[in-house]
Write an enzyme that holds these catalytic residues in place. Structure first.
Site, PDB file in Angstrom:
ATOM      1  N   LYS A 145       0.843  -1.181   0.000  1.00  0.00           N
ATOM      2  CA  LYS A 145       0.000   0.000   0.000  1.00  0.00           C
ATOM      3  C   LYS A 145       0.891   1.248   0.000  1.00  0.00           C
ATOM      4  CE  LYS A 145      -0.653   1.156   4.870  1.00  0.00           C
ATOM      5  NZ  LYS A 145      -0.283   2.568   4.784  1.00  0.00           N
ATOM      6  N   HIS A 237      -6.128  -0.706   6.431  1.00  0.00           N
ATOM      7  CA  HIS A 237      -5.982  -1.458   7.683  1.00  0.00           C
ATOM      8  C   HIS A 237      -7.277  -1.537   8.487  1.00  0.00           C
ATOM      9  CE1 HIS A 237      -1.847  -1.633   6.763  1.00  0.00           C
ATOM     10  NE2 HIS A 237      -1.478  -0.492   7.296  1.00  0.00           N
TER      11      HIS A 237
END
Length: 487
Positions: A145, A237
């Site tokens: 990411k 997340h």
């Protein structure tokens, strides 16, 4: 987790911070454990900042050793680990250099893993360059990411990578999914009859998910000021942890069964009406403060940050899931930098008993709760009420520790170690599928757009606190509070 799978692991961004702190230490731990990595497996680092293999190994000794020697370093294992490492000097801006990589790894047995520990702007050029020399066959690619800045840019990257690699070859990594307590959460829910009947709206009052950091933006000011906490932490997340907590029992633990259930949660997230964002979303930015006795600067004075920046370093959200299991149960998500402590945890607050002959304390919501701590110490605690010793029926909160280290001799596996082994062995369950990522972006984008259109700056909070007071007020409206406020 034994394996005989031969592999060639190619690490792009081989001199970067992520490679030094996480990826190479994780591979070393798998190597040191014995049997987890095939003896024939090789690691090829790709970079342009060092001249040759000798220079790279010197770099690794200087920058990786501190992250693997905290509990003492086995020098024999370290030396044999270095024997696995090769180096290829490549300028990623020159596709013709990839011939050097092809020549270096051609003929080696087993699967090829390409780990892109680089900025997302390099993902597509690297994939095209790999395909140009025929290295997209018999391979897997790991994408770190952030994957895009919004839904449109994320789709552009996924489209381009998808033209070169099939979806089953693409491993979008979220290291929180590899943490031991997250795995044990799945085991507790789906391996025991005790929790599943309670895991629903009738018995759960609220759920909190927090990822708090003491650190500021460090040397990432340029990156962070164009990203912010919502993109950096919530879109990936926090929403991934939410989907794990709220998912229905999967048919099996194979990759698509698990990810199908997570996707259903993400698609059931109640859209946030822009008119209600002020009630259900709090954004903040840290000002100067004190953390553990040390003065720290304001975000706007950090290197690389614009002095008039309105980028959020803190986000708190009230989220609802529109399905039969969770309708009406608030999920409170929170993340921030320069907070009072470094902690990541999931708190499941169960409802109070409907009637108590034991006093008012038994009628308090949250008296029964499950706390899954992800960092810094990975634990799971079940809180309940018990009688205090002595005269009278006085109740006090006690907890049962699920101390896995007392039952299992093997040490807990670090998240990156587990996930890298899963890539090598072709296990996709703990990696994010494209449709999951798209669903998360679709839900987050209205908040991003509303904040971008608003003239309101983020709410200030002093470094070393738990964020803006508005985040606590949001929970108070629902008759609850953050866990640390209750304690």
């Amino acid at each position: 987790m034994q394996t005989d799978s031969s592999f060639t692991f190619v690490l792009f961004g081989g001199t970067g911070d992520l490679s030094m702190r996480k990826i190479l230490p994780a591979l070393f731990e798998a190597h040191r454990a014995g049997g987890m990595l095939a003896e024939s497996g090789k690691i090829f680092a790709v970079a342009r900042h060092v001249a040759d293999r000798a220079g790279y190994l010197e770099w690794v000794n200087e920058h990786v050793k501190p992250h693997v020697s905290k509990n003492g370093l086995d020098e024999t294992a370290w030396a044999s680990f270095l024997d696995r490492i090769e180096f290829v000097k490549i300028d990623l801006g020159k596709p013709e250099d990839f011939v050097l990589l092809r020549d270096a790894i051609s003929g080696l047995p087993g699967i090829r893993v390409f780990y892109l520990a680089t900025g997302p702007s390099l993902f597509v050029p690297i994939c095209h360059a790999l395909a140009s020399v025929g290295l997209n066959e018999n391979s897997r690619i790991v994408l770190e990411k952030p994957l895009g800045y919004d839904l449109k840019s994320s789709n552009a990257i996924n489209d381009a990578v998808g033209e070169i690699f099939a979806e089953e070859q693409i491993y979008r990594i979220d290291h929180y999914l590899g943490k031991e307590p997250v795995q044990n959460l799945l085991a507790l829910r789906f391996g025991n009859v005790l929790f599943e009947p309670l895991w629903r709206r009738e018995w759960v009052e609220s759920i909190q998910i927090t990822i708090a950091e003491e650190l500021g933006v460090e040397a990432r000011g340029d990156f962070y000021d164009n990203t912010g906490a919502l993109r950096d932490m919530v879109q990936n997340h926090l929403l991934q942890l939410l989907s794990i907590v709220a998912m229905e029992p999967p048919h099996s633990m194979d990759s698509d069964s698990v990810r199908d259930e997570k996707l259903r949660v993400l698609r059931a997230l109640k859209p946030i009406d822009p008119r209600d964002i002020g009630k259900v979303a709090v954004r903040g930015q840290y000002h100067a403060g004190v953390i553990r006795g040390h003065a720290v600067p304001a975000y706007a004075t950090e290197p690389g940050v614009k002095p008039d920046s309105t980028t959020e370093t803190f986000v708190a959200l009230k989220v609802e899931i529109e399905n039969w299991r969770w309708a009406g149960v608030p999920f409170f998500l929170r993340t921030g930098k320069r907070l009072a402590d470094r902690v990541a945890e999931i708190v499941v607050n169960f409802r109070a008993v409907p009637h108590s002959a034991l006093g008012a304390s038994a009628l308090r919501g949250g008296a029964n709760r499950l706390v899954i701590r992800l960092q810094p110490n990975e634990t799971i605690r079940l809180y309940c009420l018990a009688k205090q010793p002595g005269e009278g029926m006085n109740l006090a909160s006690v907890h049962l520790d699920l101390a896995f280290d007392r039952f299992f001799r093997e040490g807990q596996m670090e998240a990156y170690q587990r996930l890298l082994l899963d890539v090598i062995n072709g296990r996709l369950a703990l990696f994010v599928r494209r449709d999951e990522q798209e669903a998360a972006w679709r839900w987050v984008e209205p908040i991003l757009n509303e904040w971008a259109a608003s003239n309101k700056p983020p709410k200030p909070y002093a470094a070393g606190t738990w964020g803006p007071a508005a985040a606590s007020a949001m929970l108070a409206q629902h008759g609850t509070c953050w866990l640390e406020e209750e304690n």
